[in-house]
Scaffold this active site. Sequence first.
Site, PDB file in Angstrom:
ATOM      1  N   CYS A  87      -3.115   3.912  20.534  1.00 13.74           N
ATOM      2  CA  CYS A  87      -3.142   2.625  21.248  1.00 13.74           C
ATOM      3  C   CYS A  87      -1.972   1.709  20.895  1.00 13.74           C
ATOM      4  CB  CYS A  87      -4.473   1.913  20.994  1.00 13.74           C
ATOM      5  SG  CYS A  87      -4.565   1.105  19.383  1.00 13.74           S
TER       6      CYS A  87
ATOM      7  N   TYR B  58       0.832  -1.211   0.000  1.00 12.35           N
ATOM      8  CA  TYR B  58       0.000   0.000   0.000  1.00 12.35           C
ATOM      9  C   TYR B  58       0.868   1.264   0.000  1.00 12.35           C
ATOM     10  CZ  TYR B  58      -4.421  -2.431   0.125  1.00 12.35           C
ATOM     11  OH  TYR B  58      -5.501  -3.212  -0.234  1.00 12.35           O
TER      12      TYR B  58
ATOM     13  N   HIS C 189     -14.957   1.956  -1.421  1.00 12.63           N
ATOM     14  CA  HIS C 189     -13.877   1.090  -0.914  1.00 12.63           C
ATOM     15  C   HIS C 189     -12.846   1.864  -0.108  1.00 12.63           C
ATOM     16  CE1 HIS C 189     -14.887  -2.077  -4.258  1.00 12.63           C
ATOM     17  NE2 HIS C 189     -15.752  -2.069  -3.263  1.00 12.63           N
TER      18      HIS C 189
HETATM   19  C1  BJW Z   1     -10.513   0.352 -18.845  1.00 15.80           C
HETATM   20  C2  BJW Z   1      -9.327   1.024 -19.168  1.00 15.80           C
HETATM   21  C3  BJW Z   1      -9.478   2.276 -19.789  1.00 15.80           C
HETATM   22  C4  BJW Z   1      -8.773  -0.820 -18.234  1.00 15.80           C
HETATM   23  N1  BJW Z   1     -10.704   2.755 -20.044  1.00 15.80           N
HETATM   24  N2  BJW Z   1     -11.725   0.851 -19.130  1.00 15.80           N
HETATM   25  C5  BJW Z   1     -19.006 -14.957  -4.041  1.00 15.80           C
HETATM   26  C6  BJW Z   1     -20.007 -14.380  -4.800  1.00 15.80           C
HETATM   27  C7  BJW Z   1     -20.343 -13.051  -4.632  1.00 15.80           C
HETATM   28  C8  BJW Z   1     -19.670 -12.245  -3.719  1.00 15.80           C
HETATM   29  C9  BJW Z   1     -18.678 -12.837  -2.967  1.00 15.80           C
HETATM   30  C10 BJW Z   1     -18.356 -14.163  -3.124  1.00 15.80           C
HETATM   31  N3  BJW Z   1     -17.335 -14.437  -2.257  1.00 15.80           N
HETATM   32  C11 BJW Z   1     -17.031 -13.310  -1.582  1.00 15.80           C
HETATM   33  C12 BJW Z   1     -17.828 -12.327  -2.000  1.00 15.80           C
HETATM   34  C13 BJW Z   1     -17.836 -10.942  -1.545  1.00 15.80           C
HETATM   35  C14 BJW Z   1     -16.670 -10.157  -2.112  1.00 15.80           C
HETATM   36  C15 BJW Z   1     -16.668 -10.285  -3.631  1.00 15.80           C
HETATM   37  O1  BJW Z   1     -17.343  -9.580  -4.338  1.00 15.80           O
HETATM   38  N4  BJW Z   1     -15.846 -11.165  -4.160  1.00 15.80           N
HETATM   39  C16 BJW Z   1     -15.819 -11.423  -5.606  1.00 15.80           C
HETATM   40  C17 BJW Z   1     -14.409 -11.199  -6.132  1.00 15.80           C
HETATM   41  C18 BJW Z   1     -16.336 -12.809  -5.842  1.00 15.80           C
HETATM   42  N5  BJW Z   1     -16.928  -8.789  -1.711  1.00 15.80           N
HETATM   43  C19 BJW Z   1     -16.548  -8.345  -0.522  1.00 15.80           C
HETATM   44  O2  BJW Z   1     -15.939  -9.048   0.267  1.00 15.80           O
HETATM   45  C20 BJW Z   1     -16.974  -6.935  -0.165  1.00 15.80           C
HETATM   46  N6  BJW Z   1     -17.577  -6.922   1.100  1.00 15.80           N
HETATM   47  C21 BJW Z   1     -18.730  -7.567   1.326  1.00 15.80           C
HETATM   48  O3  BJW Z   1     -19.317  -8.151   0.432  1.00 15.80           O
HETATM   49  O4  BJW Z   1     -19.169  -7.484   2.622  1.00 15.80           O
HETATM   50  C22 BJW Z   1     -20.226  -8.372   2.995  1.00 15.80           C
HETATM   51  C23 BJW Z   1     -19.593  -9.711   3.256  1.00 15.80           C
HETATM   52  C24 BJW Z   1     -18.800  -9.862   4.374  1.00 15.80           C
HETATM   53  C25 BJW Z   1     -18.218 -11.096   4.628  1.00 15.80           C
HETATM   54  C26 BJW Z   1     -18.395 -12.164   3.749  1.00 15.80           C
HETATM   55  C27 BJW Z   1     -19.156 -11.988   2.603  1.00 15.80           C
HETATM   56  C28 BJW Z   1     -19.769 -10.757   2.367  1.00 15.80           C
HETATM   57  C29 BJW Z   1     -15.761  -6.026  -0.068  1.00 15.80           C
HETATM   58  C30 BJW Z   1     -15.115  -5.821  -1.376  1.00 15.80           C
HETATM   59  C31 BJW Z   1     -13.901  -4.917  -1.199  1.00 15.80           C
HETATM   60  C32 BJW Z   1     -13.083  -4.840  -2.473  1.00 15.80           C
HETATM   61  N7  BJW Z   1     -11.850  -4.188  -2.180  1.00 15.80           N
HETATM   62  C33 BJW Z   1     -10.902  -3.953  -3.246  1.00 15.80           C
HETATM   63  C34 BJW Z   1      -9.588  -3.472  -2.593  1.00 15.80           C
HETATM   64  C35 BJW Z   1      -9.710  -2.032  -2.131  1.00 15.80           C
HETATM   65  C36 BJW Z   1      -8.410  -1.510  -1.629  1.00 15.80           C
HETATM   66  C37 BJW Z   1      -7.335  -1.512  -2.682  1.00 15.80           C
HETATM   67  O5  BJW Z   1      -7.436  -0.793  -3.688  1.00 15.80           O
HETATM   68  O6  BJW Z   1      -6.364  -2.252  -2.482  1.00 15.80           O
HETATM   69  O7  BJW Z   1     -11.397  -2.982  -4.161  1.00 15.80           O
HETATM   70  S1  BJW Z   1     -10.668  -5.371  -4.304  1.00 15.80           S
HETATM   71  C38 BJW Z   1     -10.483  -4.452  -5.785  1.00 15.80           C
HETATM   72  O8  BJW Z   1     -11.550  -4.747  -6.713  1.00 15.80           O
HETATM   73  C39 BJW Z   1     -10.642  -2.989  -5.392  1.00 15.80           C
HETATM   74  C40 BJW Z   1     -11.449  -2.455  -6.524  1.00 15.80           C
HETATM   75  O9  BJW Z   1     -12.110  -1.275  -6.118  1.00 15.80           O
HETATM   76  C41 BJW Z   1     -12.383  -3.586  -6.847  1.00 15.80           C
HETATM   77  C42 BJW Z   1     -12.988  -3.530  -8.211  1.00 15.80           C
HETATM   78  O10 BJW Z   1     -12.039  -3.591  -9.207  1.00 15.80           O
HETATM   79  P1  BJW Z   1     -12.214  -2.710 -10.515  1.00 15.80           P
HETATM   80  O11 BJW Z   1     -12.194  -1.289 -10.175  1.00 15.80           O
HETATM   81  O12 BJW Z   1     -13.387  -3.204 -11.283  1.00 15.80           O
HETATM   82  O13 BJW Z   1     -10.839  -3.008 -11.293  1.00 15.80           O
HETATM   83  P2  BJW Z   1     -10.446  -4.213 -12.269  1.00 15.80           P
HETATM   84  O14 BJW Z   1      -8.980  -4.218 -12.370  1.00 15.80           O
HETATM   85  O15 BJW Z   1     -11.116  -5.462 -11.874  1.00 15.80           O
HETATM   86  O16 BJW Z   1     -11.103  -3.820 -13.671  1.00 15.80           O
HETATM   87  C43 BJW Z   1     -10.628  -2.745 -14.456  1.00 15.80           C
HETATM   88  C44 BJW Z   1     -11.526  -2.620 -15.658  1.00 15.80           C
HETATM   89  O17 BJW Z   1     -11.146  -1.448 -16.353  1.00 15.80           O
HETATM   90  C45 BJW Z   1     -11.430  -3.793 -16.649  1.00 15.80           C
HETATM   91  O18 BJW Z   1     -12.736  -4.172 -17.020  1.00 15.80           O
HETATM   92  C46 BJW Z   1     -10.697  -3.188 -17.858  1.00 15.80           C
HETATM   93  O19 BJW Z   1     -11.143  -3.733 -19.089  1.00 15.80           O
HETATM   94  C47 BJW Z   1     -11.076  -1.739 -17.746  1.00 15.80           C
HETATM   95  N8  BJW Z   1     -10.115  -0.777 -18.290  1.00 15.80           N
HETATM   96  N9  BJW Z   1      -8.253   0.306 -18.797  1.00 15.80           N
HETATM   97  C48 BJW Z   1     -11.763   2.063 -19.731  1.00 15.80           C
HETATM   98  N10 BJW Z   1      -8.363   3.051 -20.152  1.00 15.80           N
HETATM   99 ZN    ZN Z   2      -5.414   2.659  17.800  1.00 17.55          ZN
END
Ligand code: BJW
Ligand code: ZN
Length: 260
Positions: free
Chosen positions: A154, A70, A122
């Site tokens: 803490c 990070y 996020h």
């Molecule tokens: C372009 C381009 C250009 C490139 N122009 N386009 C099974 C089924 C369903 C859900 C779950 C499951 N098992 C677990 C879950 C829940 C889980 C989840 O969804 N998992 C899936 C992966 C299956 N979700 C969670 O855990 C969430 N919490 C939750 O659900 O709480 C309730 C719960 C609690 C306990 C148990 C179960 C449920 C929390 C999710 C938190 C995600 N955090 C992250 C990290 C943040 C910090 C960090 O940055 O390090 O967030 S993960 C990561 O993915 C980050 C992003 O915000 C997020 C989304 O990614 P994003 O932005 O879509 O990026 P990419 O790289 O995937 O895509 C880029 C796109 O851009 C591509 O399509 C390219 O084509 C395109 N592109 N250049 C236009 N120039």
């Molecule tokens: Zn603290």
Amino acid sequence: MMSTQSLTDIAGRLRAARRVAVLTGAGVSAESGIPTFRDAMTGLWAKYRPEELATPEAFRRNPALVWQWYAWRHGLVSAAEPNAAHRALAEMERRVPDFTLITQNVDGLHRRAGSQSILELHGSLERACCSRCDVRQPFPAGSGEGGPPPCPACGAPLRPDVVWFGESLPAAALEAALDAAQGCDIFLSDGTSNLVQPAASLPWAAARRGVPVVVVNLTAEGQGGGPNVTYLTGPAGQVLPALVQAAWGGDGDPLASREV
Ligand code: BJW
Ligand code: ZN
């Protein structure tokens, strides 16, 4: 690339819309040089998958490794500049009476581009928080070496103030995002793989209510579809300024028109 016909149609709908909701993902920051989440990692980080670092378990197992990742990303983001996609969305906000920007990005580039109504689903890499108590503070710049600093209150390790897999999203922001998605006249999903829940369900929550959904991405692959969904394929830094330009005139990029 996008078809002129759909761009003109969508621009017309945007111009007529009173309420607009936009969901953004890492693709919107790609043209600022920030790696997307599901790009293969390079260099130092090539042997790790982001999905394996962005979890509470990874932090418990190896806090120094996760903190270092990070801190490296914090350095990248601090050195980056908002791009034409961020600026087009800030311009869109100025044109639309009721505009909500919902972002999964933690890089703060929307705010730096001038967007104001932002829901950060996020969290933010601009802040660190305590892994035990309520302390929040700016992310300590240049702190990669030596692992997470101790909380000043803490002593527990600080962590980035972001939402990891398995953690809850900020409830108020999520609720506001769902309201915006369900109550808008048009919904834009930009630069996200739309894989991570619950953010991924927002476009479909809108589409189910009959709201037209416009997906801006390099590819239409794996984005889902349906009768209310239109694709504008191409880089967000080109598509979004073109859309703003087609809707309201100008060049769609307020910076590009500024005298330098
Ligand atoms: C372009 C381009 C250009 C490139 N122009 N386009 C099974 C089924 C369903 C859900 C779950 C499951 N098992 C677990 C879950 C829940 C889980 C989840 O969804 N998992 C899936 C992966 C299956 N979700 C969670 O855990 C969430 N919490 C939750 O659900 O709480 C309730 C719960 C609690 C306990 C148990 C179960 C449920 C929390 C999710 C938190 C995600 N955090 C992250 C990290 C943040 C910090 C960090 O940055 O390090 O967030 S993960 C990561 O993915 C980050 C992003 O915000 C997020 C989304 O990614 P994003 O932005 O879509 O990026 P990419 O790289 O995937 O895509 C880029 C796109 O851009 C591509 O399509 C390219 O084509 C395109 N592109 N250049 C236009 N120039
Ligand atoms: Zn603290």
